[in-house]
Design a protein around this motif. Structure first.
Motif, PDB file in Angstrom:
ATOM      1  N   PHE A  27     -12.807  33.458  -2.815  1.00 35.17           N
ATOM      2  CA  PHE A  27     -12.369  34.330  -2.884  1.00 35.17           C
ATOM      3  C   PHE A  27     -12.531  35.755  -2.640  1.00 35.17           C
ATOM      4  CE2 PHE A  27     -11.595  37.762  -5.723  1.00 35.17           C
ATOM      5  CZ  PHE A  27     -10.253  37.649  -6.224  1.00 35.17           C
ATOM      6  N   LEU A  28     -14.319  35.472  -2.359  1.00 33.52           N
ATOM      7  CA  LEU A  28     -14.754  37.318  -2.435  1.00 33.52           C
ATOM      8  C   LEU A  28     -14.424  37.814  -0.745  1.00 33.52           C
ATOM      9  CD1 LEU A  28     -18.251  37.184  -4.959  1.00 33.52           C
ATOM     10  CD2 LEU A  28     -15.778  38.540  -5.434  1.00 33.52           C
ATOM     11  N   GLY A  29     -14.905  36.402  -0.333  1.00 29.98           N
ATOM     12  CA  GLY A  29     -15.117  37.151   1.367  1.00 29.98           C
ATOM     13  C   GLY A  29     -13.246  37.364   1.830  1.00 29.98           C
ATOM     14  N   ARG A  39      -8.278  45.578   4.147  1.00 25.87           N
ATOM     15  CA  ARG A  39      -8.393  44.216   4.189  1.00 25.87           C
ATOM     16  C   ARG A  39      -9.079  43.704   5.372  1.00 25.87           C
ATOM     17  NH1 ARG A  39      -9.603  44.166  -0.755  1.00 25.87           N
ATOM     18  NH2 ARG A  39      -7.638  45.206  -1.699  1.00 25.87           N
ATOM     19  N   ASP A  40     -10.076  43.133   5.982  1.00 31.36           N
ATOM     20  CA  ASP A  40     -11.417  42.354   6.793  1.00 31.36           C
ATOM     21  C   ASP A  40     -11.794  40.800   6.452  1.00 31.36           C
ATOM     22  OD1 ASP A  40     -11.978  41.652   9.361  1.00 31.36           O
ATOM     23  OD2 ASP A  40     -12.994  44.007   9.323  1.00 31.36           O
ATOM     24  N   PRO A  41     -10.647  40.572   6.255  1.00 32.90           N
ATOM     25  CA  PRO A  41     -11.757  39.181   5.054  1.00 32.90           C
ATOM     26  C   PRO A  41     -12.750  38.733   6.113  1.00 32.90           C
ATOM     27  CG  PRO A  41      -8.980  38.847   5.281  1.00 32.90           C
ATOM     28  CD  PRO A  41      -9.625  39.991   6.239  1.00 32.90           C
ATOM     29  N   PHE A  42     -13.505  37.702   5.459  1.00 35.29           N
ATOM     30  CA  PHE A  42     -14.796  37.532   5.583  1.00 35.29           C
ATOM     31  C   PHE A  42     -15.475  38.343   7.063  1.00 35.29           C
ATOM     32  CE2 PHE A  42     -12.898  34.494   3.194  1.00 35.29           C
ATOM     33  CZ  PHE A  42     -13.790  33.530   3.515  1.00 35.29           C
ATOM     34  N   ALA A  43     -15.063  39.510   6.906  1.00 33.73           N
ATOM     35  CA  ALA A  43     -15.365  40.510   8.516  1.00 33.73           C
ATOM     36  C   ALA A  43     -14.556  39.678   9.767  1.00 33.73           C
ATOM     37  CB  ALA A  43     -16.660  40.531   8.494  1.00 33.73           C
ATOM     38  N   ASP A  60      -5.672  29.289   6.941  1.00 33.40           N
ATOM     39  CA  ASP A  60      -6.231  27.929   7.349  1.00 33.40           C
ATOM     40  C   ASP A  60      -7.990  27.939   7.073  1.00 33.40           C
ATOM     41  OD1 ASP A  60      -3.730  25.702   7.629  1.00 33.40           O
ATOM     42  OD2 ASP A  60      -3.670  26.581   9.452  1.00 33.40           O
ATOM     43  N   TYR A  61      -8.224  29.350   7.601  1.00 29.37           N
ATOM     44  CA  TYR A  61      -9.333  29.829   8.048  1.00 29.37           C
ATOM     45  C   TYR A  61     -10.008  29.812   6.185  1.00 29.37           C
ATOM     46  CZ  TYR A  61     -13.695  32.748   8.365  1.00 29.37           C
ATOM     47  OH  TYR A  61     -15.093  33.578   7.953  1.00 29.37           O
ATOM     48  N   PHE A  62      -9.367  30.332   5.221  1.00 33.28           N
ATOM     49  CA  PHE A  62      -9.862  30.207   3.853  1.00 33.28           C
ATOM     50  C   PHE A  62      -9.992  28.746   3.918  1.00 33.28           C
ATOM     51  CE2 PHE A  62      -7.407  34.703   3.010  1.00 33.28           C
ATOM     52  CZ  PHE A  62      -8.226  35.112   4.168  1.00 33.28           C
ATOM     53  N   LYS A  71      -4.353  27.107  -3.000  1.00 27.00           N
ATOM     54  CA  LYS A  71      -4.383  27.163  -4.002  1.00 27.00           C
ATOM     55  C   LYS A  71      -5.716  27.920  -5.333  1.00 27.00           C
ATOM     56  CE  LYS A  71      -4.891  22.865  -6.449  1.00 27.00           C
ATOM     57  NZ  LYS A  71      -6.448  22.313  -5.458  1.00 27.00           N
ATOM     58  N   GLU A  72      -6.626  27.406  -4.491  1.00 27.21           N
ATOM     59  CA  GLU A  72      -7.920  27.649  -5.401  1.00 27.21           C
ATOM     60  C   GLU A  72      -7.794  29.664  -5.155  1.00 27.21           C
ATOM     61  OE1 GLU A  72      -7.321  25.485  -2.590  1.00 27.21           O
ATOM     62  OE2 GLU A  72      -8.023  23.587  -3.679  1.00 27.21           O
ATOM     63  N   LEU A  73      -7.841  29.889  -4.138  1.00 29.47           N
ATOM     64  CA  LEU A  73      -8.038  31.418  -4.163  1.00 29.47           C
ATOM     65  C   LEU A  73      -6.641  32.356  -5.577  1.00 29.47           C
ATOM     66  CD1 LEU A  73      -8.529  32.279  -0.135  1.00 29.47           C
ATOM     67  CD2 LEU A  73      -9.781  31.367  -2.448  1.00 29.47           C
ATOM     68  N   THR A  74      -6.038  31.522  -5.478  1.00 31.75           N
ATOM     69  CA  THR A  74      -4.960  32.149  -6.328  1.00 31.75           C
ATOM     70  C   THR A  74      -5.159  31.979  -7.351  1.00 31.75           C
ATOM     71  OG1 THR A  74      -2.910  31.411  -4.727  1.00 31.75           O
ATOM     72  CG2 THR A  74      -2.245  32.293  -6.949  1.00 31.75           C
ATOM     73  N   GLU A  75      -6.295  30.870  -7.780  1.00 29.17           N
ATOM     74  CA  GLU A  75      -6.665  30.596  -9.110  1.00 29.17           C
ATOM     75  C   GLU A  75      -7.943  31.234  -9.459  1.00 29.17           C
ATOM     76  OE1 GLU A  75      -5.132  26.118  -8.731  1.00 29.17           O
ATOM     77  OE2 GLU A  75      -7.764  26.326  -8.930  1.00 29.17           O
ATOM     78  N   ALA A  76      -8.689  32.273  -8.383  1.00 31.27           N
ATOM     79  CA  ALA A  76      -9.521  32.829  -8.779  1.00 31.27           C
ATOM     80  C   ALA A  76      -9.273  34.101  -8.809  1.00 31.27           C
ATOM     81  CB  ALA A  76     -10.656  33.118  -7.534  1.00 31.27           C
ATOM     82  N   LEU A  77      -7.712  34.104  -8.265  1.00 28.31           N
ATOM     83  CA  LEU A  77      -7.629  35.597  -8.455  1.00 28.31           C
ATOM     84  C   LEU A  77      -6.877  35.990  -9.829  1.00 28.31           C
ATOM     85  CD1 LEU A  77      -6.422  38.592  -7.624  1.00 28.31           C
ATOM     86  CD2 LEU A  77      -4.711  37.564  -7.046  1.00 28.31           C
ATOM     87  N   ASP A  78      -6.118  34.683 -10.629  1.00 28.36           N
ATOM     88  CA  ASP A  78      -5.556  34.497 -12.034  1.00 28.36           C
ATOM     89  C   ASP A  78      -7.152  34.665 -13.038  1.00 28.36           C
ATOM     90  OD1 ASP A  78      -3.304  34.775 -10.725  1.00 28.36           O
ATOM     91  OD2 ASP A  78      -3.299  31.758 -10.922  1.00 28.36           O
ATOM     92  N   THR A  79      -8.112  34.082 -12.642  1.00 29.59           N
ATOM     93  CA  THR A  79      -9.323  33.739 -13.553  1.00 29.59           C
ATOM     94  C   THR A  79      -9.850  35.597 -13.305  1.00 29.59           C
ATOM     95  OG1 THR A  79     -10.231  31.604 -12.441  1.00 29.59           O
ATOM     96  CG2 THR A  79     -11.584  33.041 -14.143  1.00 29.59           C
TER      97      THR A  79
END
Ligand code: GTP
Ligand code: SPV
Ligand code: MN
Length: 615
Positions: free
Chosen positions: A437-439, A460-464, A475-477, A592-600
């Motif tokens: 999520f942080l990346g 935003r520059d995900p993972f640089a 798909d990369y996430f 979905k793991e990233l949406t969950e991390a954002l919700d948390t």
């Protein structure tokens, strides 16, 4: 060497097709020797393109055209068969159409020039993690740079044999010469609208036209080692990342390896060569821009640096900011778009000493030396993306095992970018998915490493990896989430988000950065060692009060508190922006793991009220 010396059937057939299309006057197969480098460099000097530097042994200065000073993201294409596979962050074009357009441009484009065939290896020749490529180019400048940046020559052909894998990389500056015509000392390239940096991910093929600069032209670097390699990594279960690799030794002599993803011109080279201000600590360099990582038999991730040199940002590099880089560029170095002094040396803004007398700026114009070590924007002596190309082996702190074909085992990943507010100096993810999520939310002010009207704005520059991922970023996430399932949690690198770039109300950096970043690296090292030095906060683990050593540091207690606390209001805005503007771009592909991390994160931030969570 002659083309007949090439025994690889497919490579030979490909090159013969390219000759028919590009119609060079001559064809030359590169052997990677010093003699070859010297001969081609002499050709560039005789053509008035390169200037030998009296003050630096075996070093040369080049000046490019103003339209050709950095990567051009608007002219960079991912031509996958399906548009969806390129995703929302890439420029997609239909591969057949693109090939048609580019074939038109390539036809006869090498007339009056020599075509060079460069067999190269990304990574130590023969390493399991390394991969081969062949770059065909009509630029001697590119050949010389490739000699420094990659492993070139006969030894690579030996490894490729008659049918080994390779990535075909076609490059032309896009400036054919009529009979008797020369470059007349002008850097050859095509107009902006005719530049194409194209990738065909399904074919593992690169076609670049019209630019001679950096990542647009040295095709082993961003085109192969990141855009094409990211696709290979997805398919084969490894990671190809825009990351530095460093080796860090603590005062007790224990060693750890850390990689870090920061967007272009955001401090990878600096961090990779850092001289710690903390006594007893040692940092050595393995790589400064790209890491390829595969799982070893022990279930840990091992990284190699696929490159053999540094293509580093020159402005701002000084004995203070990066002494090891200054040492690395004393000889055998190519400088591009730096200033030239009267006594035959380079100069740039932020080199750490004022220039004397008259200078020649990157446009080739005579200029009085600026009074300060700075110039007003747009009037710089050196272009803000001026670069040096230097062999990695010249770095005084290059790790003795930097070419280990097995790679080095990674203990921690860092993510970071230029964020003037909100993001603290350092925080650690709670677990792997939170780290992904942080990346995914990395943001940064855009720098001069890219030709763009967004320079200075936060994007935003995900993972640089925003400009370097060869497929759908969603798909990369997912690929990163999957990597986390391939081994046990204790074997995965721990994930940290750092920010050296917080600013105060007067627009000054709060954190001194550079060598002082060793204080943060030490905390991260100890954290990986299981030391009880962190507290749980709404955003993740952060240093306990006093856990970052501040002895002798010129930062007030209040300022330390400011950069090491949770800015609740800032994070609320951050969460809103991610939810409304960033994540929706990825549609159904967003794991979905990233949406969950954002919700948390949102729940925890809201539960913390509006206090500032100062520890
Ligand atoms: P690419 O080669 O473009 O991928 O970039 P890089 O990440 O290797 O960038 P590099 O290390 O060359 O960073 C260049 C810029 O970042 C220069 O302007 C440096 O002065 C600045 N910089 C690097 N480290 C720090 C730091 O710790 N603090 C501050 N304030 N600036 C830094
Ligand atoms: C970058 O822009 O991230 C670089 C320079 O490392 S270039 O090789 O031009 O892409
Ligand atoms: Mn880079």
């Amino acid at each position: 060497m002659k083309l007949d010396d090439l025994k690889h059937t497919k490579a030979k057939a490909w090159i013969e097709d390219v000759i028919k299309m590009c119609q060079p006057d001559d064809v030359y197969l590169c052997d990677g020797s010093q003699e070859e480098y010297d001969r081609l460099m002499q050709k560039l000097v005789d053509a008035g393109l390169g200037t030998p530097l009296k003050k630096r042994k075996h070093s040369f200065l080049f000046r490019s055209q103003p339209s050709d000073v950095a990567r051009v993201e608007a002219r960079t294409f991912i031509a996958s068969k399906k548009e969806e596979d390129a995703g929302p962050t890439n420029h997609w074009t239909d591969p057949a159409e693109l090939k048609k357009t580019m074939t038109g441009l390539y036809t006869g484009c090498m007339k009056g020039r020599t075509m060079y065939v460069i067999p190269f290896s990304m990574g130590p020749v023969g390493s399991d993690i390394a991969k081969n490529g062949i770059e065909v180019t009509d630029s001697e400048y590119v050949v010389c740079n490739m000699h420094i940046m990659t492993r070139v020559g006969t030894k690579v052909l030996d490894v490729m044999g008659t049918d080994g894998e390779f990535v075909p990389c076609l490059h032309s500056v896009g400036k054919p010469l009529a009979p008797g015509q020369t470059d007349e000392g002008q850097w050859p390239c095509a107009d902006m609208e005719h530049k194409y940096i194209s990738h065909f991910p399904e074919e593992r093929l690169i076609w670049s036209y019209g630019s001679g600069y950096g990542g647009n032209a040295l095709l082993g670097k961003k085109c192969f080692a990141l855009r094409i390699a990211s696709v290979l990594a997805r398919d084969e279960g490894w990671l190809s990342e825009h990351m530095l690799i460093l080796k860090i030794t603590n005062p007790e002599g224990r060693v750890k390896y850390i990689t870090g993803a920061f967007p272009s011109a955001c401090g990878k080279t600096n961090l990779a060569m850092l001289i710690p201000t903390l006594p007893g600590w040692k940092v050595e360099t393995v790589g400064d821009d790209i890491a390829w990582m595969k799982f070893g038999k022990d279930g840990r991730l091992y990284a190699i640096n696929p490159e053999a040199g540094f293509f580093g940002v020159a402005p701002g590099t000084s004995d203070f900011s990066n002494k090891n880089a200054m040492e690395s560029i004393k000889e055998n170095t190519i400088f591009t778009n730096c200033g030239l002094t009267e006594d035959g040396d380079i100069w740039w803004e932020g080199i750490g000493y004022p220039a004397k007398g008259e200078l020649i700026d990157w446009h080739g114009k005579k200029r009085p030396a600026p009074e300060k070590d700075k110039s007003p924007k747009g009037e710089e002596i050196a272009h803000p993306n001026a670069r040096f190309t230097a062999p990695a082996r010249q770095c005084p702190v290059i790790a003795d095992n930097w070419e280990d074909p097995q790679g080095v085992p990674i203990d921690a990943f860092l993510f970071g970018g230029r964020r003037p507010s909100t993001i603290p100096l350092v925080h650690q993810s709670r677990d792997w998915n939170h780290g992904v999520f942080l990346g995914s939310i990395v943001g940064s002010e855009v720098t001069a490493a890219v030709i763009s009207d967004q320079v200075g704005q936060v994007r935003r520059d995900p993972f640089a990896m925003l400009p370097f991922c060869g497929y759908h970023m969603g798909d990369y996430f997912k690929h990163w989430i999957e990597i986390g399932k391939k081994t046990s949690a204790d074997k995965l690198p721990k994930i940290f988000y750092v920010n050296w770039f917080r600013k105060d109300e007067n627009d000054n950096f709060i954190w001194p950065g550079y060598g002082e970043n060793s204080r943060v690296l030490a905390w991260i090292f100890d954290r990986c060692d299981g030391k009880d030095n962190a507290v749980d906060t709404p955003i993740g683990w952060m240093p306990k009060e006093g856990a970052i050593n501040t002895d002798g540091l010129d930062v007030s207690k209040e300022q330390m508190k400011e950069i090491l606390s949770v800015d609740v209001e800032g994070w609320k805005k951050e969460i809103k922006d991610i939810r409304e503007n960033h994540y929706p771009k990825f549609g159904k592909k967003l794991p979905k793991e990233l949406t969950e991390a954002l919700d948390t994160l949102e729940k925890r931030i809201n539960a913390s009220g509006s206090c500032c969570c100062k520890q």
